[in-house]
Design a protein around this motif. Structure first.
Motif, PDB file in Angstrom:
ATOM      1  N   ALA A  28       0.824  -1.215   0.000  1.00 31.64           N
ATOM      2  CA  ALA A  28       0.000   0.000   0.000  1.00 31.64           C
ATOM      3  C   ALA A  28       0.859   1.267   0.000  1.00 31.64           C
ATOM      4  O   ALA A  28       1.592   1.533   0.957  1.00 31.64           O
ATOM      5  N   HIS A  29       0.721   2.068  -1.048  1.00 31.86           N
ATOM      6  CA  HIS A  29       1.453   3.329  -1.165  1.00 31.86           C
ATOM      7  C   HIS A  29       1.037   4.323  -0.084  1.00 31.86           C
ATOM      8  O   HIS A  29       1.848   5.137   0.369  1.00 31.86           O
ATOM      9  N   ALA A  30      -0.219   4.251   0.358  1.00 39.19           N
ATOM     10  CA  ALA A  30      -0.688   5.186   1.393  1.00 39.19           C
ATOM     11  C   ALA A  30       0.072   4.998   2.710  1.00 39.19           C
ATOM     12  O   ALA A  30       0.217   5.955   3.483  1.00 39.19           O
ATOM     13  N   LEU A  41      -5.621   3.421  -7.571  1.00 38.18           N
ATOM     14  CA  LEU A  41      -5.380   2.249  -8.403  1.00 38.18           C
ATOM     15  C   LEU A  41      -5.807   0.963  -7.707  1.00 38.18           C
ATOM     16  O   LEU A  41      -6.223   0.005  -8.375  1.00 38.18           O
ATOM     17  N   LEU A  42      -5.725   0.927  -6.371  1.00 35.47           N
ATOM     18  CA  LEU A  42      -6.274  -0.228  -5.651  1.00 35.47           C
ATOM     19  C   LEU A  42      -7.763  -0.379  -5.964  1.00 35.47           C
ATOM     20  O   LEU A  42      -8.251  -1.482  -6.238  1.00 35.47           O
ATOM     21  N   ASP A  95       3.286  -7.804  12.021  1.00 33.16           N
ATOM     22  CA  ASP A  95       2.388  -6.681  12.330  1.00 33.16           C
ATOM     23  C   ASP A  95       2.427  -5.629  11.233  1.00 33.16           C
ATOM     24  O   ASP A  95       1.387  -5.079  10.834  1.00 33.16           O
ATOM     25  N   ASP A  96       3.638  -5.321  10.735  1.00 33.66           N
ATOM     26  CA  ASP A  96       3.756  -4.373   9.623  1.00 33.66           C
ATOM     27  C   ASP A  96       3.010  -4.905   8.403  1.00 33.66           C
ATOM     28  O   ASP A  96       2.316  -4.149   7.694  1.00 33.66           O
ATOM     29  N   TYR A  97       3.162  -6.194   8.155  1.00 36.13           N
ATOM     30  CA  TYR A  97       2.496  -6.823   7.010  1.00 36.13           C
ATOM     31  C   TYR A  97       0.984  -6.738   7.158  1.00 36.13           C
ATOM     32  O   TYR A  97       0.267  -6.378   6.207  1.00 36.13           O
ATOM     33  N   MET A  98       0.489  -7.049   8.341  1.00 32.44           N
ATOM     34  CA  MET A  98      -0.958  -7.007   8.565  1.00 32.44           C
ATOM     35  C   MET A  98      -1.512  -5.590   8.411  1.00 32.44           C
ATOM     36  O   MET A  98      -2.659  -5.406   7.984  1.00 32.44           O
ATOM     37  N   ASP A  99      -0.705  -4.570   8.747  1.00 37.57           N
ATOM     38  CA  ASP A  99      -1.160  -3.192   8.540  1.00 37.57           C
ATOM     39  C   ASP A  99      -1.471  -2.951   7.057  1.00 37.57           C
ATOM     40  O   ASP A  99      -2.468  -2.301   6.717  1.00 37.57           O
ATOM     41  N   HIS A 111      -5.109  -2.296   5.298  1.00 36.14           N
ATOM     42  CA  HIS A 111      -5.366  -1.090   4.492  1.00 36.14           C
ATOM     43  C   HIS A 111      -5.925  -1.457   3.122  1.00 36.14           C
ATOM     44  O   HIS A 111      -6.903  -0.846   2.667  1.00 36.14           O
ATOM     45  N   VAL A 112      -5.316  -2.429   2.468  1.00 33.41           N
ATOM     46  CA  VAL A 112      -5.785  -2.794   1.126  1.00 33.41           C
ATOM     47  C   VAL A 112      -7.204  -3.359   1.199  1.00 33.41           C
ATOM     48  O   VAL A 112      -8.040  -3.070   0.339  1.00 33.41           O
ATOM     49  N   VAL A 113      -7.500  -4.119   2.242  1.00 28.26           N
ATOM     50  CA  VAL A 113      -8.870  -4.619   2.429  1.00 28.26           C
ATOM     51  C   VAL A 113      -9.841  -3.455   2.609  1.00 28.26           C
ATOM     52  O   VAL A 113     -10.939  -3.444   2.042  1.00 28.26           O
TER      53      VAL A 113
END
Length: 402
Positions: A234-236, A248-249, A322-326, A330-332
Motif C-alpha cells: 500500500a502506497h498510502a 489504483l487499488l 504486524d507491519d504486514y498485517m497493517d 489497508h488494502v482490504v
C-alpha cells in the motif's frame, strides 16, 4: 501415500496452531510470487525437492502448510536490442525447464497446475501445486508468439515489466543505463496493448506489479478481463514507487481483480539506512569474490555476506508480521475483502520476521485471525480470491476464442 499422510497431518497441526476452525478444512493457501534462481534444480543447493537454502522448497511447503505457489520466470531488464532480447529468451527458457524438472523429479509431492480446478484437485488429493508466472515481459522480446509459447509451457500470469521500461510499458523504476527517463504520463505502448489483448484471449492473467501508475491505468482501460498485482503493498502507508496508491487499488478491484499484498520489508517499512548498508555489503562481497557485481545466486552463501547480513539484521530489524498485517488491513479497507490476497516474494528478497520462509506460513493465518478475520475471509485472502479471478479470466478467454 506416506507423503500425502504426512501433509494431511501437518495441515491438521497447522490448523490447530493457527486457530482455524477444526470444523472446516484447512484453507487452500496460495503464494502468488516465489522467485527461483537461474541455477534452480541444477545445483544441489537449489534443489527444491531436497533440504535446500531456498526459502521455498517442498519440505518447507509441507511443514508450513503452503499448498500452492506461482514459481516465477523472471529475467532482469536489459538493452532493447536483438542481442538483449535473445539472451532474455534463453534465460527464460532455462527457468521453464527448471520448473518442469521440479515437477518431473518429485511425482506424488507436487504437480503443475494450469487452471484453478487443477489447484483445487491437487489440494483435495494432498499434493502441492506449482504454477508459473512471468515477471518482466522483456523476455517476450517484441514477439506476440512468445506469449503463446509461454502459455503453452504453463505460464498463467504475465508481469508486464520489472525495474526498467520495456517494449510493453513503462516501469515504476527506471534503468538510466538503458536510456530510461521518468515515465511521466507514458504507459502502455502499441505493442503493449496487443500483448494485453492477446493475454486476454489466451486466458492469461495480467499482472501490474512493477508497472508505472500510467501503465496500470491504461491496462485497466485496455483489458477485457480482471487484472492482478501479484506482489505489491500500500502506497498510502509506505510511499515507495513499487507500492500501489488507493485510486489504483480501487481500479483493480473495480476490474474484478485482486491485489496480492507482498511480504517484502522495504515495501512495508521504509529503512534507507538498511538499504544503504545492504548495498555497501554487496559491493564488498562482490569485490572479495572477484566479481564485477553482486549476484545473489553466487554470493548469498559467501561467509562475509552471511556475517555482514547478521550484523545488518541486528542493527536494522526488518519488517514484522504486524507491519504486514497493517498493509493487508489497508488494502482490504480500500479494495474490499474480495479483492485482496497474499504473496511472499520469497527468494526474490521477500521475508519478514514471522514469515521468513514457507515453513512459517501458518504464522500468517494466525496473524490474520488476531486481526479479526474469520474463516471465510481467511480462505478468500489465502487463495479463494485469486482462484475466482483466474477462473473469470479463463471464462472471458473461452468466450472470445484463442
Amino acid at each position: 501415500m506416506a507423503t500425502t499422510l504426512m501433509r494431511l497431518c501437518a495441515a491438521a497441526i497447522m490448523a490447530v496452531a493457527s486457530g482455524f476452525s477444526p470444523a472446516k478444512e484447512w484453507p487452500l493457501t496460495i503464494d502468488t510470487h516465489v522467485d527461483i534462481p537461474q541455477a534452480y534444480m541444477q545445483k544441489a543447493r537449489f534443489d527444491a525437492g531436497a533440504d535446500s537454502v531456498l526459502k521455498v522448497d517442498l519440505a518447507k511447503m509441507e511443514r508450513g502448510g503452503l499448498d500452492a505457489a506461482f514459481f516465477v520466470v523472471y529475467v532482469e531488464q536489459g538493452p532493447l536490442t536483438a542481442e538483449g532480447y535473445g539472451r532474455a529468451m534463453r534465460l527464460a527458457d532455462e527457468k521453464y525447464d527448471a520448473i518442469e524438472a521440479l515437477v518431473q523429479q518429485n511425482p506424488g509431492r507436487i504437480r503443475l497446475a494450469t487452471g484453478p480446478q487443477q489447484v483445487r484437485q491437487n489440494h483435495q488429493d494432498g499434493v502441492l501445486s506449482a504454477m508459473i508466472g512471468i515477471e518482466n515481459g522483456y523476455s517476450l522480446g517484441r514477439r506476440l508468439d512468445r506469449l503463446d509459447a509461454a502459455h503453452a509451457r504453463g505460464a498463467r500470469y504475465l508481469g508486464l515489466t520489472h525495474t526498467g521500461h520495456n517494449a510493453i510499458c513503462t516501469s515504476s523504476g527506471e534503468r538510466p543505463e538503458f536510456g530510461d527517463v521518468p515515465a511521466g504520463g507514458k504507459g502502455l505502448s502499441g505493442f503493449g496493448r496487443s500483448v494485453v489483448l492477446r493475454a486476454n484471449r489466451l486466458g492469461m492473467m495480467i499482472d501490474v506489479s512493477h508497472a508505472s501508475d500510467a501503465c496500470v491505468r491504461e491496462v485497466l482501460q485496455a483489458s477485457a478481463a480482471p487484472v492482478i498485482a501479484s506482489h505489491s503493498a500500500a502506497h498510502a502507508l509506505v510511499p515507495h514507487p513499487r507500492n500501489i496508491n488507493d485510486g489504483l487499488l480501487r481500479g483493480i478491484a473495480d476490474s474484478g481483480g485482486v491485489v496480492q499484498v507482498v511480504a517484502y520489508t522495504y515495501f512495508l517499512k521504509p529503512d534507507p539506512a538498511r538499504e544503504a548498508a545492504e548495498q555497501a555489503l554487496q559491493g564488498e562481497v562482490a569485490k572479495l569474490a572477484g566479481a564485477g557485481e553482486f549476484d545473489s545466486d553466487l554470493h548469498d552463501g559467501h561467509p562475509a555476506y552471511v556475517v555482514g547480513m547478521a550484523r545488518i539484521d541486528a542493527e536494522f530489524p526488518i519488517a514484522t508480521l504486524d507491519d504486514y498485517m497493517d498493509h493487508v488491513d489497508h488494502v482490504v479497507s480500500v479494495a474490499g475483502i474480495d479483492h485482496v490476497g497474499l504473496a511472499s516474494d520469497f527468494d526474490g528478497g521477500g521475508g519478514i520476521t514471522g514469515w521468513m520462509d514457507a515453513s512459517e506460513t501458518a504464522n500468517v493465518t494466525r496473524a490474520l485471525r488476531e486481526r479479526g478475520y474469520g474463516d471465510e475471509e481467511i480462505e478468500k485472502l489465502w487463495g479463494g480470491n485469486l482462484l475466482r479471478v483466474w477462473a473469470e479470466v479463463e471464462r472471458i478467454a473461452a468466450g472470445a476464442g484463442a
